[in-house]
Design an enzyme around this catalytic site. Structure first.
Site, mmCIF file in Angstrom:
data_model
loop_
_atom_site.group_PDB
_atom_site.id
_atom_site.type_symbol
_atom_site.label_atom_id
_atom_site.label_comp_id
_atom_site.label_asym_id
_atom_site.label_seq_id
_atom_site.Cartn_x
_atom_site.Cartn_y
_atom_site.Cartn_z
ATOM 1 N N ASN A 185 1.003 -1.175 -0.155
ATOM 2 C CA ASN A 185 -0.117 0.111 0.118
ATOM 3 C C ASN A 185 0.882 1.242 0.057
ATOM 4 O O ASN A 185 1.453 1.703 1.043
ATOM 5 C CB ASN A 185 -1.027 -0.199 1.421
ATOM 6 N N LYS B 268 0.227 4.263 -0.404
ATOM 7 C CA LYS B 268 -0.407 5.392 0.219
ATOM 8 C C LYS B 268 -0.150 6.571 -0.640
ATOM 9 O O LYS B 268 -0.101 6.352 -1.860
ATOM 10 C CB LYS B 268 0.025 5.631 1.803
ATOM 11 N N HIS C 53 -9.900 1.588 4.412
ATOM 12 C CA HIS C 53 -8.359 1.704 5.183
ATOM 13 C C HIS C 53 -8.872 2.459 6.289
ATOM 14 O O HIS C 53 -9.723 3.533 6.065
ATOM 15 C CB HIS C 53 -7.620 2.347 4.271
ATOM 16 N N GLU D 127 -7.272 5.002 7.588
ATOM 17 C CA GLU D 127 -7.046 6.367 7.216
ATOM 18 C C GLU D 127 -8.137 7.031 6.222
ATOM 19 O O GLU D 127 -8.394 8.304 6.679
ATOM 20 C CB GLU D 127 -5.794 6.556 6.644
ATOM 21 N N GLU E 138 -6.114 -4.652 10.225
ATOM 22 C CA GLU E 138 -4.953 -3.853 10.627
ATOM 23 C C GLU E 138 -5.444 -2.911 11.702
ATOM 24 O O GLU E 138 -6.085 -1.967 11.750
ATOM 25 C CB GLU E 138 -5.193 -2.744 9.219
ATOM 26 N N GLY F 112 2.073 2.426 10.903
ATOM 27 C CA GLY F 112 2.750 3.277 10.717
ATOM 28 C C GLY F 112 3.525 3.757 12.063
ATOM 29 O O GLY F 112 4.260 4.598 12.118
ATOM 30 N N SER G 56 2.772 -1.996 10.558
ATOM 31 C CA SER G 56 4.108 -2.259 10.701
ATOM 32 C C SER G 56 4.670 -3.697 10.516
ATOM 33 O O SER G 56 5.608 -4.100 11.219
ATOM 34 C CB SER G 56 4.487 -1.697 12.310
HETATM 35 P P1 PGA Z 1 2.360 0.391 7.829
HETATM 36 O O1 PGA Z 1 0.870 0.389 6.874
HETATM 37 O O2 PGA Z 1 2.941 -1.032 7.108
HETATM 38 O O3 PGA Z 1 3.244 1.579 7.282
HETATM 39 O O4 PGA Z 1 2.148 0.185 9.214
HETATM 40 C C1 PGA Z 1 -0.093 -0.515 6.858
HETATM 41 C C2 PGA Z 1 -1.274 0.004 6.136
HETATM 42 O O5 PGA Z 1 -1.632 1.104 6.554
HETATM 43 O O6 PGA Z 1 -1.701 -0.514 5.301
#
Ligand code: PGA
Length: 246
Positions: free
Chosen positions: A9, A11, A93, A95, A164, A170, A208
């Site tokens: 992803n 982003k 997601h 976010e 998630e 993150g 992460s």
């Molecule tokens: P991350 O993000 O691996 O940077 O924690 C995962 C995601 O948001 O899909």
């Protein structure tokens, strides 16, 4: 035996030069024993589709509209994504739930719109830290998944689910393999009640995931791969995670 999927992803990261370098490094590391996909920002779908065509690697987007077409300025329909031969689209997601006020029903509608265009939705569910500490993890992920199961009906078995935990995204704070597995088992049980295909469905872990923790997570019985944010932008890390997956 479910084949693992590692989906990057990206982003809101990338530019023409960095994308080309990242993809060429990933392609150079083929073959992979798992399914590998990158979910990229819309403007790069065209170049990614051209660059990865015939490579065995798959690509997708990070969101889609719930609507088929119409006066929805700024939105992108699943049919448009299908024209770029997207295999996957991430929906729900955290976010987007957080910054764009996406609701469970809205996410479910997007998943349905994607499937209607032949694109597999990667449906994200996960609890916040406050919810976890309040003992609400199970209720939250069940509620999020249930909206999608209901909307997809007999097609529910065609989605990919990604667990998630919001507190792990993150942050460098990864769920322990036991914490993740227990939620994955719960999600699979919920899917089993809704579709005869639950045993074949992929449930990814995201939050992460890195080369050094991927093995312990992916060795859990109900963890079928990863949705990778930060580590998907570094070819060496992404490739290392793919190697762990198969
Ligand atoms: P991350 O993000 O691996 O940077 O924690 C995962 C995601 O948001 O899909």
């Amino acid at each position: 035996m479910r084949r693992k999927l590692v989906a990057g992803n990206w982003k809101m990261h990338g530019n023409h030069r960095d994308n080309a370098e990242l993809l060429s490094d990933i392609m150079a590391a083929r073959p992979f024993g798992c399914e590998v996909s990158v979910c990229v920002p819309y403007p790069y779908l065209s170049e990614v589709a051209v660059g990865l065509a015939g490579s065995g690697l798959l690509w997708g987007a990070q969101d889609c509209s719930a609507h088929e077409r119409g006066a929805y300025t700024g939105e992108v329909s699943a049919a448009m994504l299908a024209e770029f031969r997207c295999r996957y689209v991430i929906v729900g997601h955290s976010e987007r739930r957080q910054y764009h006020a996406e609701t469970d029903q809205g996410v479910a509608d997007k998943a349905k719109a994607a499937l209607a265009c032949g694109i597999t939705p990667i449906v994200c569910v996960g609890e916040t830290l406050v919810q976890r500490e309040a003992g609400q993890t199970e209720a939250v992920v069940k509620r999020q998944l249930s909206a999608v199961i209901h909307a997809l009906g007999h097609c529910a078995g065609e989605m990919v689910v990604a667990y998630e935990p919001v507190w792990a995204i993150g942050t460098g704070r990864v769920a322990t393999p036991d914490q993740a597995q227990s939620v994955h088992a719960l999600l699979r049980a919920q899917l089993s009640a809704a579709t005869p295909h639950a045993g074949d469905m992929k449930i990814l872990y995201g939050g992460s995931m890195k080369p050094d923790n991927a093995a312990s997570l992916m060795s859990q019985p109900d963890i079928d791969g990863g949705l990778i944010g930060g580590a998907s932008l570094k070819a060496a890390d992404f490739v290392a995670i793919c190697r762990v997956a198969g």
